[in-house]
Each structure stands twice: as C-alpha cells, then as structure tokens.
Enzyme design. Structure first.
Site, PDB file in Angstrom:
ATOM      1  N   HIS B 172       0.840  -1.206   0.000  1.00  0.00           N
ATOM      2  CA  HIS B 172       0.000   0.000   0.000  1.00  0.00           C
ATOM      3  C   HIS B 172       0.877   1.259   0.000  1.00  0.00           C
ATOM      4  O   HIS B 172       0.682   2.162  -0.824  1.00  0.00           O
ATOM      5  CB  HIS B 172      -0.909  -0.042   1.249  1.00  0.00           C
ATOM      6  N   GLU B 173       1.844   1.300   0.910  1.00  0.00           N
ATOM      7  CA  GLU B 173       2.685   2.503   1.016  1.00  0.00           C
ATOM      8  C   GLU B 173       3.524   2.715  -0.245  1.00  0.00           C
ATOM      9  O   GLU B 173       3.635   3.835  -0.747  1.00  0.00           O
ATOM     10  CB  GLU B 173       3.606   2.421   2.244  1.00  0.00           C
ATOM     11  N   HIS B 176       1.607   4.274  -3.027  1.00  0.00           N
ATOM     12  CA  HIS B 176       1.462   5.740  -2.958  1.00  0.00           C
ATOM     13  C   HIS B 176       2.597   6.398  -3.753  1.00  0.00           C
ATOM     14  O   HIS B 176       2.404   7.446  -4.382  1.00  0.00           O
ATOM     15  CB  HIS B 176       1.499   6.223  -1.507  1.00  0.00           C
ATOM     16  N   TYR B 187      -4.769  14.452  -3.043  1.00  0.00           N
ATOM     17  CA  TYR B 187      -5.088  13.661  -1.855  1.00  0.00           C
ATOM     18  C   TYR B 187      -6.246  14.262  -1.055  1.00  0.00           C
ATOM     19  O   TYR B 187      -6.107  14.584   0.124  1.00  0.00           O
ATOM     20  CB  TYR B 187      -3.833  13.527  -0.997  1.00  0.00           C
ATOM     21  N   GLU B 196      -6.102   6.349  -2.407  1.00  0.00           N
ATOM     22  CA  GLU B 196      -6.097   5.336  -1.352  1.00  0.00           C
ATOM     23  C   GLU B 196      -6.497   3.957  -1.892  1.00  0.00           C
ATOM     24  O   GLU B 196      -5.913   2.936  -1.538  1.00  0.00           O
ATOM     25  CB  GLU B 196      -7.070   5.748  -0.238  1.00  0.00           C
ATOM     26  N   ASP B 269     -10.169  13.656   7.596  1.00  0.00           N
ATOM     27  CA  ASP B 269      -9.415  12.684   6.812  1.00  0.00           C
ATOM     28  C   ASP B 269      -9.337  13.113   5.340  1.00  0.00           C
ATOM     29  O   ASP B 269      -9.560  12.327   4.429  1.00  0.00           O
ATOM     30  CB  ASP B 269     -10.069  11.294   6.959  1.00  0.00           C
ATOM     31  N   HIS B 274      -9.864   7.711   3.367  1.00  0.00           N
ATOM     32  CA  HIS B 274      -9.774   6.310   3.800  1.00  0.00           C
ATOM     33  C   HIS B 274     -11.150   5.691   4.027  1.00  0.00           C
ATOM     34  O   HIS B 274     -11.246   4.518   4.368  1.00  0.00           O
ATOM     35  CB  HIS B 274      -8.968   6.194   5.102  1.00  0.00           C
TER      36      HIS B 274
END
Lengths: 102, 376
Positions: B172-173, B176, B187, B196, B269, B274
């Site tokens: 996931h990271e 990005h 974002y 996301e 958020d 998310h």
C-alpha cells in the site's frame, strides 16, 4: 488550563481525541505539560502544515484554553518542531490509553 | 549545465558507461544525464535506442532496497541497518520492510514490467521503529515510514502490532509512491479516495501474488495481522465487504461504505479518503471475482494501465469507471469478458460506466476551500 487534542488521518483514517483538564491531573504531570507549552511558546505558534497532504500521515489539532485565552494549532509529524513533537507524543499516549470510539 | 557540457566534451562514452555502472550515486546520476543529453543533442535516434537499452540493462530487474532504523525517534531516515544483498538481521521489522519491498517490487516488475516506484530503478527506502507508540505507516513523498504500534503499552492494552507485519500495508505505502509518479491523484475527496483505493488494490495484489491465490481464495483484507488479539477485527479494511473489517469497543466500527448511496461527505481525513475508498475497492473486488483466476493478471493489468496512462490529478470515481472500461477494451477488446467484468464491478457499487457526466469530485473539503477562494 484545558487542552483538547485531535488526531485524524493515518492509514486507518480514524479520528482519536482527548480532553484534558489540567486541574484533574497529578501536579507533576500538569506541571510538566505547562513547562512544555511554555518552552515552545505555544500561544505564539502558527499552523504548520506541509503544502500537500502526506499520504497516510497523521494530522493533529491542539487547542489550549486558559481563563483568558484560547489558541489552536494544526500540525503534522513531518512539520512539527521537536518540542511540539514531545507534546504530541505525550497527548497521543494519553489518548491511546483511553481510546474510545468517536 | 556548464559542468555537464564539459564532461560531455572530455569524457569518452565508454568511460561514462563505466561510471554509470559503478560510480557513486552522484557520479551515476551525472553520467547517466550526460549520456542522455549527449545523444539527444546529436539527435541520433538509433544511438538513443542503444542508450535506452543500456539504461534498461543496468537497472532492469535490480532491486535496490535500503532499510533504516529511527530508533523510536522522528529523524528520517535514521541509522542504516540493511542494504540490498545484505543477509537478514535479528530485527524482524527490518527484515519485513526489506522483504515486503522485494515482494512489491516483484509484482510490479514481473507482471506490469515496471522498474520500481518511478519505473526507473528508484531505490526503495524504508524507516522502521519510527517514534514511540506510533500506530501508523506512511509514505512521505520519498520513502516508507513504519511505526511499532502499541509496543510501549502493557500487553493487555495493545491494539496494534508493528506495521511492517502486514505485507499489504507495505505494498500500500509503496503504491502511494507509484501513484505520485503517475496519475498524482490529489489527496482529498474522490481523487484522494482513488489514491487510497489504488494503494489498497495493489497492496492486496502484492499479497495475492506472493501467495499465488486466486480472486476467490484471497482474503481481500488490508492490514492483516495489524491488530493484536485484544481487537475484534481482521484488519483495517475489507475490499470484499467494506464496513466489516472491525467492530470493537475501543476502535469503533469500520466506517467504509461499499456503495455510492452510502458515500460519506466529511471534511475530516482529507474529505474521507480512507472511508470512501471502500467504494472503488469493492468495484475492483467484484470485477476480479467476476473474471475469476488470478486478480493481478487481468483486472490488475486494467487498473495498472488506468493508473499509469489515464487517470489525472482530479479524477473522480465516475472517471475511474469510464477509464478502467476504456483500458479493458484496449487491452482485451471491446465487449470482452474483461470489459464486462469491469462494468459489473462498478455497477455493483452504484456507478454506471459512461452513465453520466463525470462530476468534479468535489466533496465537503473542496466546496469549503472553493467558498473561501482557496481552490479553483
């Protein structure tokens, strides 16, 4: 003196918050928080946010209220000064140990 | 520029190639830039092709992983603890970051022919043990950063394990980073939720590819293993059933919607990036299940092409639906089973491919910024 702390964002996108009345804390803990706030000159701090959001980064909002003044700042892990980070660390630990759903 | 021009004049090509292979990082970068510039100036297309082959040869298939230890501080990147090719160390967080980067690199390289985050062999940099009691992982624009969860609390109060424990979180990271180099999705609001979602999609595919699981066999959970036994939950998100990953007295309930009718408008958020990512996540899951087999082979390719060739910074969910359908047609043919599966995926979450004029993707956050004159 009262402190409210809100953490949002992160990979979960989950909000966590804390409300502290320093008069309800043990004196040494309250004193230590007051010292931290004085050291960083909290009431003169401005928001310190990166120009674009960090994916999955935390966003912090801290408000300190006294009898005469209320001040709020917004910051992140990437932009906070070392002394502000120390305050965030302290407040995060308190919030994590009293976690409640929002 | 003058210095490069000087090198261009003096250093013979074979020496430049040697430096590009074996020099320090700065020397390599300078030599590569010089090689490219010199061939561009000469306008030699044939020579340029050979340069590109040379560049591919020195970078293709070469993982460059590097792991640092922040030692519970905030300084990045921290102390170097493991570089590419080094043997495993005694610290599991270091090895998980290293191996997880490897698994992510392999999916992108083997299946999508991508050479690292930037498709140009970028070094994969990770920092573990970030701060104390840090229950998070993030991409700071240049590297991955992982906390240790609730390591500072008594065992009975801990909710989170270390964040490297979950392979899909590492995928996931890193994704990005890929998104940053490709569509660069803004974002916030819908574009942020797509950002996301793409990280969840490819994070999950990294895990499925490593385990060789079909769409039907995969768990489609993000953050598997992150929670301790004190939490009533299986992970932080479920692509198969958004909104059901956890329901816990301390953490609350998974807030993700699985359908547009439950879209959450919020300023928190970054406009619920998310939260609403549950919608495109579920579309990918449904499309993959409909197609059957390994999700990385068909749907993964369609989503990858959409990420790298089609999506733009302010793309909306409707745009993503239209563009994944377009990518499916280009890769597998108009009205192919693959394109039909894509349509079915989006229909299941309440979005009809080419069913309307794509919106602006504005949510609460953009509307407020616009009202304040802070957004166009």
């Amino acid at each position: 003196m009262w402190i409210t702390f809100e953490r949002s964002g992160g990979i979960m996108g989950r909000k966590m918050s804390l409300a502290l009345d320093l008069t309800n804390l043990p004196e040494d803990e309250a004193q230590s928080l007051r010292l931290l706030l004085d050291e960083m000159n909290f009431f003169a701090l401005q928001d310190d946010l990166p120009t674009s959001p960090v994916p999955d980064g935390f966003h912090y909002a801290i408000t300190v209220r006294t009898e005469t003044v209320t001040h709020t700042i917004h910051t992140t892990d990437m932009s906070a000064s070392p002394s502000l980070r120390a305050l965030i660390q302290d407040l995060s630990t308190r919030a994590r140990t009293q976690r409640k759903p929002i | 520029m003058h210095r490069h021009a000087c090198v261009l004049c003096i250093t013979p090509p074979h020496l430049l190639q040697e430096i590009a292979r074996n020099g320090s990082d700065l020397q390599r970068e300078t030599a590569l830039r010089t090689i490219i510039t010199s061939e561009q100036i000469r306008g030699q297309r044939r020579a340029m092709r050979s340069v590109m082959s040379f560049l591919a040869a020195i970078s293709a298939g070469e993982k460059q992983r590097i792991v640092y230890d922040a030692k519970q501080g905030s300084q990045l990147p921290g102390t170097l603890v493991r570089s590419e090719g080094d043997p495993a160390v005694s610290d599991p967080a270091v090895n998980e970051a290293y191996d997880g980067c490897g698994a992510t690199y392999d999916l992108y390289s083997d299946v999508y022919d991508r050479n690292s985050i930037d498709n140009n062999g970028l070094q994969l940099k990770s920092t573990v043990h970030y701060q104390k009691g840090y229950d998070n992982a993030f991409w700071d624009g240049t590297q991955m950063v992982y906390g240790d969860g609730d390591e500072d609390l008594p065992a009975e109060q801990r909710l989170f394990n270390r964040f490297t424990i979950s392979l899909d979180v590492i995928g996931h990271e890193l994704t990005h980073g890929v998104t940053q180099y490709e569509a660069n999705l803004a974002y916030w609001d819908q574009s942020g939720a797509l950002n996301e979602s793409l990280s969840d999609v490819f994070g999950s595919l990294v895990k499925q590819y490593q385990r060789k699981q079909t769409a039907a066999e995969a768990d489609w959970i993000i953050g598997e293993g992150l929670f301790t036994a004190n939490v009533n939950g299986v992970g932080i998100r479920s692509m198969k059933a958004p909104g059901t990953a956890y329901n816990d007295p301390m953490l609350g309930k998974d807030p993700q919607p699985a359908h547009m009718k439950d879209y959450v408008s919020t300023i928190e958020d970054n406009g619920g990036v998310h939260i609403n990512s549950g919608i495109p996540n579920h579309a990918f899951y449904v499309a993959s299940l409909e197609m059957g087999g390994y999700a990385w082979e068909k749907m993964g390719k369609i989503w990858y092409k959409t990420l790298t060739d089609k999506l733009q910074a302010r793309s909306t969910f409707q745009d993503a639906a239209n563009l994944t359908s377009e990518a499916a047609a280009e890769l597998f043919g108009t009205n192919s089973l693959e394109q039909q599966a894509v349509s079915k995926g989006w229909a299941e979450v309440g979005i009809t491919v080419n069913g309307g004029t794509p919106g602006t993707g504005d949510g609460c956050l953009t509307s407020i910024l616009r009202a304040l004159g802070l957004a166009q």
